[in-house]
Write a protein that holds these residues in place. Structure first.
Motif, PDB file in Angstrom:
ATOM      1  N   SER A 167      31.668  59.165  89.293  1.00  0.00           N
ATOM      2  CA  SER A 167      31.503  57.893  90.007  1.00  0.00           C
ATOM      3  C   SER A 167      31.078  58.143  91.447  1.00  0.00           C
ATOM      4  CB  SER A 167      32.814  57.096  89.974  1.00  0.00           C
ATOM      5  OG  SER A 167      33.230  56.829  88.657  1.00  0.00           O
ATOM      6  N   ALA A 168      31.750  59.092  92.096  1.00  0.00           N
ATOM      7  CA  ALA A 168      31.384  59.440  93.470  1.00  0.00           C
ATOM      8  C   ALA A 168      30.013  60.086  93.518  1.00  0.00           C
ATOM      9  CB  ALA A 168      32.431  60.387  94.063  1.00  0.00           C
ATOM     10  N   ASN A 169      29.684  60.863  92.488  1.00  0.00           N
ATOM     11  CA  ASN A 169      28.373  61.497  92.427  1.00  0.00           C
ATOM     12  C   ASN A 169      27.257  60.459  92.357  1.00  0.00           C
ATOM     13  OD1 ASN A 169      26.576  63.897  91.913  1.00  0.00           O
ATOM     14  ND2 ASN A 169      26.268  62.823  89.978  1.00  0.00           N
ATOM     15  N   LEU A 170      27.429  59.428  91.524  1.00  0.00           N
ATOM     16  CA  LEU A 170      26.430  58.374  91.411  1.00  0.00           C
ATOM     17  C   LEU A 170      26.316  57.578  92.701  1.00  0.00           C
ATOM     18  CD1 LEU A 170      24.406  56.732  89.770  1.00  0.00           C
ATOM     19  CD2 LEU A 170      26.320  55.377  88.878  1.00  0.00           C
ATOM     20  N   LEU A 171      27.444  57.316  93.342  1.00  0.00           N
ATOM     21  CA  LEU A 171      27.421  56.565  94.596  1.00  0.00           C
ATOM     22  C   LEU A 171      26.653  57.329  95.674  1.00  0.00           C
ATOM     23  CD1 LEU A 171      28.334  54.129  96.228  1.00  0.00           C
ATOM     24  CD2 LEU A 171      30.470  55.332  96.728  1.00  0.00           C
ATOM     25  N   GLY A 172      26.906  58.625  95.777  1.00  0.00           N
ATOM     26  CA  GLY A 172      26.195  59.427  96.763  1.00  0.00           C
ATOM     27  C   GLY A 172      24.710  59.520  96.466  1.00  0.00           C
ATOM     28  N   PHE A 173      24.347  59.695  95.179  1.00  0.00           N
ATOM     29  CA  PHE A 173      22.938  59.801  94.798  1.00  0.00           C
ATOM     30  C   PHE A 173      22.204  58.485  95.035  1.00  0.00           C
ATOM     31  CE2 PHE A 173      19.788  59.385  91.251  1.00  0.00           C
ATOM     32  CZ  PHE A 173      18.837  60.224  91.786  1.00  0.00           C
ATOM     33  N   ALA A 174      22.829  57.374  94.651  1.00  0.00           N
ATOM     34  CA  ALA A 174      22.205  56.066  94.865  1.00  0.00           C
ATOM     35  C   ALA A 174      22.054  55.775  96.351  1.00  0.00           C
ATOM     36  CB  ALA A 174      23.027  54.975  94.190  1.00  0.00           C
ATOM     37  N   SER A 184      28.482  52.155  90.554  1.00  0.00           N
ATOM     38  CA  SER A 184      29.312  53.230  91.115  1.00  0.00           C
ATOM     39  C   SER A 184      30.429  52.678  91.984  1.00  0.00           C
ATOM     40  CB  SER A 184      28.437  54.194  91.928  1.00  0.00           C
ATOM     41  OG  SER A 184      27.769  53.512  92.981  1.00  0.00           O
ATOM     42  N   LEU A 185      30.163  51.621  92.742  1.00  0.00           N
ATOM     43  CA  LEU A 185      31.207  51.029  93.589  1.00  0.00           C
ATOM     44  C   LEU A 185      32.313  50.398  92.744  1.00  0.00           C
ATOM     45  CD1 LEU A 185      29.233  49.363  96.528  1.00  0.00           C
ATOM     46  CD2 LEU A 185      30.961  51.159  96.695  1.00  0.00           C
ATOM     47  N   VAL A 186      31.932  49.714  91.672  1.00  0.00           N
ATOM     48  CA  VAL A 186      32.936  49.086  90.800  1.00  0.00           C
ATOM     49  C   VAL A 186      33.823  50.149  90.162  1.00  0.00           C
ATOM     50  CG1 VAL A 186      33.260  47.796  88.655  1.00  0.00           C
ATOM     51  CG2 VAL A 186      31.596  47.002  90.349  1.00  0.00           C
ATOM     52  N   PHE A 187      33.201  51.185  89.586  1.00  0.00           N
ATOM     53  CA  PHE A 187      33.988  52.242  88.942  1.00  0.00           C
ATOM     54  C   PHE A 187      34.847  52.992  89.961  1.00  0.00           C
ATOM     55  CE2 PHE A 187      31.311  51.826  85.154  1.00  0.00           C
ATOM     56  CZ  PHE A 187      32.229  52.084  84.155  1.00  0.00           C
ATOM     57  N   ALA A 188      34.260  53.339  91.110  1.00  0.00           N
ATOM     58  CA  ALA A 188      35.017  54.093  92.115  1.00  0.00           C
ATOM     59  C   ALA A 188      36.208  53.291  92.621  1.00  0.00           C
ATOM     60  CB  ALA A 188      34.103  54.472  93.286  1.00  0.00           C
ATOM     61  N   THR A 189      36.012  52.003  92.879  1.00  0.00           N
ATOM     62  CA  THR A 189      37.111  51.178  93.382  1.00  0.00           C
ATOM     63  C   THR A 189      38.216  51.036  92.346  1.00  0.00           C
ATOM     64  OG1 THR A 189      35.557  49.935  94.770  1.00  0.00           O
ATOM     65  CG2 THR A 189      37.708  48.939  94.370  1.00  0.00           C
TER      66      THR A 189
END
Length: 501
Positions: A107-114, A326-331
């Protein structure tokens, strides 16, 4: 944080520009952004497509920015499993914690990549600010969730541990643990894997000198409240009258000291956030800033540069969708993690180990993997900034921000850290600064930094919880074990005793 790709605008006079233009002045490299942004946008951030294409979206998401991030995406099944188990098997907190912990990595990986993809589609200044923000957004969400979930003890009760809802010691440990993880573990692994491929790697002075200087200033700001408390907590000791009653000084009780520490922390946090704004402005506007120095030095040194330029990219719509997912999953996963902290601490995991080691590892995992991959590819300057940059943001912005949020929520979040942890951070900054001084790195220096981190992890496992021993609370002072009495009431009791004699 900068990547190995420049945000510089494409030069219209360069070969390939204008020669194949159309009647409206556009050409194949025209940016997909609105006209008022096109002049400053790098064409390399464009995908050449419009809208949302599920197949392309999944393909770009899976390949991500490098081979390490690609394999991290194989951990995605853990994220939905954590959500399912949270509602289907709520009676298994340790299982839920483990699933959410692993699911946080992709999740954090997708957030950083996006965030990186989005920044490349924006003007230089906006892209810099956005990329820096998304780089540490997971950490900000974690800190905010922790302070919101913190429960104050009922009147008459003493502050407990994480298994009793007292999450402030865990937040404080997580702030310093994030800095230590970046400086020792991530930087150490970058030096180590880079040294395996090249005997010696050289980096730019602008990174080491500016980064280490800012970290020292940040450490000074974080140290002040703890030093203030340690210097004055002995002055609140109580004395005894001839009747054996305890007298506390009228104006400087332990509670008054705690109030002063809270005020100092709040004002210091505001000043540190201003310092972070100055740091961003310096990097965004100066012609010879850290960001520009990194790009100028490393843009031609990436061994995977051609492959990276050829890979598919998100469209603007796909970038937005990736950020939302990614924000929804991470939160959600961070909320589930925090909900299970009481059970984890109750199972025997110490507060300080949880905050200093476990939480920083998962929140920074994706960013660390990216930095290590860059170091292996020879892009040591960008890798170095991916280690120093997040440490600077944690110390100057993320940590102070949670103090401000606690102030708004009327929760006593302060910067009065355990002396043990403050010493670790200051020594860690000094050790890293010593290794950066010669502007070279090798695998031995990296191994030594990792070894120091492992020693800290071992010590933090045996560090007692706040209800056993603490260096930054009134529980550890003599006043906490004594009964206090108002001075006026004591005078009346003395007068009554005199009359009776």
């Amino acid at each position: 944080m900068p990547t190995s790709h420049s945000h510089a605008a494409a030069d219209p006079s360069a070969p390939g520009h204008g020669s194949r233009g159309t009647s409206d002045g556009s050409n194949e490299n025209t940016a997909l952004l609105p006209p008022f942004l096109r002049g400053e946008v790098a064409h390399e951030g464009e995908s050449g497509r419009h809208g949302f294409h599920p197949r392309h979206f999944l393909g770009v998401t899976y390949t991500s920015s490098n081979i390490v991030s690609k394999y991290v995406n194989l951990l995605w099944p853990f994220a939905p499993l954590a959500i399912i188990f949270r509602y289907v098997l709520p009676g298994h907190p340790l299982l839920i914690f483990g699933l959410a912990y692993v699911g946080m990595i992709p999740s954090a990986n997708l957030l950083g990549f996006a965030g990186q993809e989005f920044a490349k589609k924006m003007p230089k200044v906006a892209g810099t600010l956005i990329e820096t923000t998304f780089g540490s957004l997971v950490e900000i969400i974690l800190f905010v969730v922790l302070i919101v979930q913190h429960r104050e003890p009922v009147e008459g009760e003493e502050e407990g541990n994480g298994d009793e809802g007292n999450l402030i010691p865990i937040i404080q440990a997580a702030i310093l643990g994030s800095i230590l993880t970046n400086l020792l573990l991530c930087l150490g692994l970058c030096f180590f894997v880079g040294g395996l491929r090249k005997t010696t790697q050289k980096f730019h002075a602008a990174i080491s000198e500016t980064g280490n200087g800012l970290l020292l200033v940040a450490a000074f700001g974080l140290l002040i409240p703890s030093a203030f408390y340690s210097a004055l907590k002995g002055e609140t000791t109580v004395g005894k009258s001839s009747l054996g009653f305890l007298i506390v000084q009228d104006k400087f009780t332990p509670e008054a000291l705690q109030r002063d520490i809270l005020k100092i922390s709040q004002m210091t946090s505001a000043v540190l956030i201003i310092a972070f704004a100055c740091y961003l402005l310096f990097n965004a506007r100066s012609q010879h800033s850290v960001f520009h120095e990194v790009i100028e030095t490393d843009e031609h040194g990436d061994l995977d540069r051609e492959e990276d330029q050829a890979r598919m990219r998100y469209t603007g719509t796909e970038t937005t969708v990736a950020l939302i997912i990614s924000l929804v999953f991470a939160t959600l996963l961070l909320i589930f993690l925090v909900e299970q902290i009481e059970a984890v601490v109750h199972s025997g995991v110490p507060d300080q180990f949880l905050g200093l080691i476990l939480l920083p590892l998962v929140e920074k995992a994706a960013e660390h993997l990216t930095a290590i991959d860059e170091a292996y590819d020879g892009v040591i300057n960008v890798a170095l900034f991916h280690c120093l940059g997040p440490s600077i943001q944690t110390a100057l912005f993320n940590g102070p921000l949670v103090v401000i949020v606690g102030w708004i929520l009327d929760k006593p979040m302060d910067l009065n850290f355990e002396i043990f942890m403050i010493v670790l951070v200051v020594l860690g900054i000094l050790v890293v600064g010593n290794f950066l001084r010669d502007r070279e790195s090798n695998w031995l220096e990296g191994a030594l930094l990792v070894i120091v981190y492992v020693i800290i992890a071992i010590a933090s496992w045996y560090y007692p919880n706040p209800d056993v021993a603490t260096s930054n609370g009134i529980e550890g002072s003599a006043a906490s074990n004594n009964v206090t009495i108002d001075r006026a009431l004591l005078k009346d009791l003395l007068k009554m005793a005199t009359l009776n004699t």
